[in-house]
Design an enzyme around this catalytic site. Structure first.
Site, PDB file in Angstrom:
ATOM      1  N   CYS A 111       0.784  -1.123  -0.017  1.00 38.98           N
ATOM      2  CA  CYS A 111       0.087   0.137  -0.025  1.00 38.98           C
ATOM      3  C   CYS A 111       0.789   1.337   0.051  1.00 38.98           C
ATOM      4  CB  CYS A 111      -0.865   0.058   1.112  1.00 38.98           C
ATOM      5  SG  CYS A 111      -2.389   1.108   1.088  1.00 38.98           S
ATOM      6  N   HIS A 112       0.899   2.021   1.055  1.00 40.64           N
ATOM      7  CA  HIS A 112       1.619   3.193   1.196  1.00 40.64           C
ATOM      8  C   HIS A 112       2.985   3.126   1.832  1.00 40.64           C
ATOM      9  CE1 HIS A 112      -2.386   4.961   0.538  1.00 40.64           C
ATOM     10  NE2 HIS A 112      -1.725   6.162   0.418  1.00 40.64           N
TER      11      HIS A 112
END
Length: 187
Positions: A111-112
């Site tokens: 994800c991030h």
């Protein structure tokens, strides 16, 4: 399923980690026999994020100030927006992550989470999957952003989002298993 018995995995998080991106990969690692430890700049507990609201608190197993990268064989970096944004602003967290890349140890990021990888300088020249909003950040860091559910590039496995967790877990277990096998052969 990979046999990761005895493999020591650090899970580096700050408040606001995407809860499912820690819980599900950790469960897969534990089931494969790995020994997982939550490492955090927080002293005793760290709070997750459940998609749109605060999630559960988890105990911190090792404070970042006390964590020694040499005590771990692999690293898991869950995402969430707040968590990697906070980690990349902390020199000790960045140094901790960088030490895994410098030692050639496997790293799994989702994800991030690549924000922290970017900060270490380890993104350059790699193919990395992430949440789509990191595309420009990764390109600016010299990486090739790819829109795939799981990407393995050397000692790094990356994925885009929670929906990718089954593929992420499969590739993470395989990567960590290969790294464990290589470490045994060179020992």
């Amino acid at each position: 399923m990979e046999n990761l018995k005895g493999l020591k995995v650090a899970i580096l998080v700050d408040n606001g980690f995407e809860q499912v991106e820690l819980i599900e990969p950790r469960k897969a690692l534990d089931q494969a026999g790995a020994e997982t430890r939550v490492v955090s700049p927080r002293d005793q507990r760290v709070k997750g994020w459940k998609f749109t609201e605060w999630g559960d608190e988890l105990p911190v197993d090792v404070a970042l100030d006390q964590a020694l990268p040499r005590h771990f064989d692999a690293l898991l970096l869950p995402g969430g927006v707040m968590n990697p944004d906070a980690l990349r602003m902390q020199p000790k967290a960045v140094a901790f992550v960088k030490s895994f890349f410098d030692a050639g140890k496997p790293v799994a990021v989702i994800c991030h989470g690549p924000w922290t990888v970017i900060e270490t300088g380890a993104a350059r020249g790699r193919r990395i999957a992430s949440w789509p909003s990191l595309r420009t950040d990764l390109r600016n860091a010299g990486a090739e952003w790819v829109d795939e559910e799981a990407v393995v590039d050397g000692n790094l496995v990356s994925s885009r989002k929670p929906d990718d967790i089954p593929a992420f877990n499969r590739e993470m277990l395989a990567l960590f298993g290969r790294a464990r096998g290589q470490a045994r052969r060179t020992a």
